[in-house]
Design an enzyme around this catalytic site. Structure first.
Site, mmCIF file in Angstrom:
data_model
loop_
_atom_site.group_PDB
_atom_site.id
_atom_site.type_symbol
_atom_site.label_atom_id
_atom_site.label_comp_id
_atom_site.label_asym_id
_atom_site.label_seq_id
_atom_site.Cartn_x
_atom_site.Cartn_y
_atom_site.Cartn_z
ATOM 1 N N ASN A 159 0.818 -1.202 0.000
ATOM 2 C CA ASN A 159 0.000 0.000 0.000
ATOM 3 C C ASN A 159 0.856 1.257 0.000
ATOM 4 O OD1 ASN A 159 -2.494 -1.419 0.183
ATOM 5 N ND2 ASN A 159 -2.141 -1.715 2.378
ATOM 6 N N CYS B 125 -5.497 -8.017 -3.227
ATOM 7 C CA CYS B 125 -6.043 -6.841 -3.889
ATOM 8 C C CYS B 125 -6.657 -7.284 -5.200
ATOM 9 C CB CYS B 125 -4.949 -5.800 -4.138
ATOM 10 S SG CYS B 125 -5.543 -4.376 -5.069
ATOM 11 N N ASN C 279 -8.443 -5.554 -7.581
ATOM 12 C CA ASN C 279 -8.160 -4.701 -8.729
ATOM 13 C C ASN C 279 -6.717 -4.862 -9.180
ATOM 14 O OD1 ASN C 279 -10.764 -3.609 -8.804
ATOM 15 N ND2 ASN C 279 -10.237 -1.979 -7.377
ATOM 16 N N ASN D 61 -8.294 -10.428 2.908
ATOM 17 C CA ASN D 61 -8.096 -9.197 3.670
ATOM 18 C C ASN D 61 -9.417 -8.787 4.328
ATOM 19 O OD1 ASN D 61 -9.124 -8.609 1.153
ATOM 20 N ND2 ASN D 61 -7.928 -6.787 0.823
ATOM 21 N N ASN E 65 -10.967 -2.657 6.029
ATOM 22 C CA ASN E 65 -11.584 -1.964 4.909
ATOM 23 C C ASN E 65 -13.072 -1.787 5.202
ATOM 24 O OD1 ASN E 65 -9.190 -2.134 2.993
ATOM 25 N ND2 ASN E 65 -9.556 -4.300 3.391
ATOM 26 N N GLU F 251 -10.317 2.271 2.213
ATOM 27 C CA GLU F 251 -9.390 1.146 2.175
ATOM 28 C C GLU F 251 -8.305 1.295 3.239
ATOM 29 O OE1 GLU F 251 -7.127 -1.348 -1.357
ATOM 30 O OE2 GLU F 251 -8.370 0.375 -1.860
ATOM 31 N N ARG F 252 -8.122 0.248 3.995
ATOM 32 C CA ARG F 252 -7.077 0.235 5.020
ATOM 33 C C ARG F 252 -5.714 0.530 4.395
ATOM 34 N NH1 ARG F 252 -5.507 -5.430 7.961
ATOM 35 N NH2 ARG F 252 -5.140 -5.927 5.771
ATOM 36 N N CYS G 3 -12.271 -0.715 -4.706
ATOM 37 C CA CYS G 3 -11.482 -1.780 -4.080
ATOM 38 C C CYS G 3 -12.068 -3.104 -4.554
ATOM 39 C CB CYS G 3 -11.552 -1.663 -2.558
ATOM 40 S SG CYS G 3 -10.797 -3.061 -1.681
ATOM 41 N N GLY G 4 -11.262 -3.891 -5.249
ATOM 42 C CA GLY G 4 -11.764 -5.118 -5.861
ATOM 43 C C GLY G 4 -12.276 -6.134 -4.868
ATOM 44 N N THR G 5 -11.523 -6.367 -3.797
ATOM 45 C CA THR G 5 -12.000 -7.341 -2.819
ATOM 46 C C THR G 5 -13.235 -6.826 -2.091
ATOM 47 O OG1 THR G 5 -10.412 -6.499 -1.189
ATOM 48 C CG2 THR G 5 -9.761 -8.449 -2.465
#
Length: 324
Positions: free
Chosen positions: A68, A77, A79, A165, A201, A219-220, A228-230
């Site tokens: 990050n 991640c 994305n 995550n 997140n 997002e953290r 954020c994809g996840t």
């Protein structure tokens, strides 16, 4: 040290890709963290949400590590994985493969364009864990499914899950998206606090129409991002668990960076999500970085032409969001 970069994004969530397979860089762990803090700083002249290190794997086509902007390492991640999927598939001439991540080996594949001339990849998001110890979230219960956390809000109901995550997700109305509620509670759980010792997140999710949702994520390690994809994957799963959407059917997920699709799979009491979206390259660059002095110089930067097509997708997404 001279370093080659590709700047790219998934749903506006932007990253630098650094190829350790072809270039044989000799980064220490501290180097990777320092480079993330140095290059991702938006005031540095470059700037990004993080760095994706593409590495050799002893059993998969490649390995992804995600750092990050604050120098911390993320376990996953979505994305970013789409960008790494594209990079490895093009590097090795593959249409589909498996990529090693911190917690799992994940299937990825090239897909038909989500929008005209927008490079599109599908990536697997798993494992899915509901045990609060997996986040961790320190509450006196094993899991949290559509329940209140009184320390955070008297009105919202949250679901906690790790993919892998950690995510805290609330289904909200339009008025709850407006104002500072999400920012306030997100900063609380990502600062010193008794609930989430490692941060989390935080996503607010709004239903737009059947099989269509909007997700905004704090997002953290980053803060608010375009997407954020996840988080979009976990949010899609939560809507299926609450019978807002259906398992095995595509869900259009809108975000501030554009649009993706998610398909939530349920099998034998377990879940995984397919995340389908863009993997867009912005530019290639060569920099000379000195992590000890915390300085770098851009030696070469060559823009690519893919963003124009993505901006058409983004404009279409914003037009739909404006109707809600």
């Amino acid at each position: 040290m001279d370093i080659k970069l590709i700047k790219g994004h998934g749903s506006g969530n932007d990253f630098f890709i650094i190829d350790e397979i072809s270039n044989h860089y000799t980064f220490t762990e501290e180097d990777r963290s320092r480079l993330a803090r140095l290059l991702c700083n938006r005031d540095s002249g470059l700037g990004a949400d993080g760095i994706l290190y593409v590495m050799d794997s002893d059993h998969a086509a490649g390995r992804m590590r995600v750092f990050n902007a604050d120098g911390s390492e993320a376990s996953m991640c979505g994305n970013g994985l789409r960008l790494v999927a594209r990079y490895i598939c093009e590097l090795k001439g593959l249409e589909e493969t498996v990529i090693e991540t911190m917690k799992a080996d994940l299937k990825v594949s090239k897909q038909n364009d989500l929008f005209d001339q927008v490079h599109t990849y599908q990536v697997e998001i798993s494992p899915v864990l509901f045990e609060l110890s997996a986040l961790p979230l320190q509450l006196n219960k094993p899991s949290l499914m559509n329940e209140k956390i009184v320390q955070l809000s008297e009105e919202l109901r949250f679901t906690a899950l790790a993919v892998p995550n950690p995510h805290l997700i609330a289904i909200v109305e339009k008025d709850q998206l407006e104002g500072n509620l999400q920012k306030t509670l997100s900063e609380k759980v990502n600062g010193p606090n008794e609930l989430f010792p490692d941060g989390v997140n935080v996503s607010f999710v709004r239903t737009l129409m059947p099989n269509t949702i909007y997700v905004r994520t704090f997002e953290r390690g980053v803060g608010f991002t375009n997407a954020c994809g996840t988080a979009m994957s976990a949010s899609s799963l939560v809507t299926c668990l609450q019978e807002i959407n259906q398992f095995e059917k595509p869900i259009d997920v809108y975000n501030d960076g554009g649009r993706v699709q998610c398909v939530v799979h349920q099998f034998d009491g377990k879940y995984h999500i397919d995340l389908i979206g863009n993997a867009t390259y912005l530019y290639e660059a060569v920099i000379n970085a000195n992590v000890d002095d915390n300085t770098f110089t851009v030696l070469l930067k060559e823009d690519m032409s893919e963003q124009d097509s993505y901006e058409k997708l983004q404009a279409e997404a914003q037009e739909l969001l404006s109707q809600y």
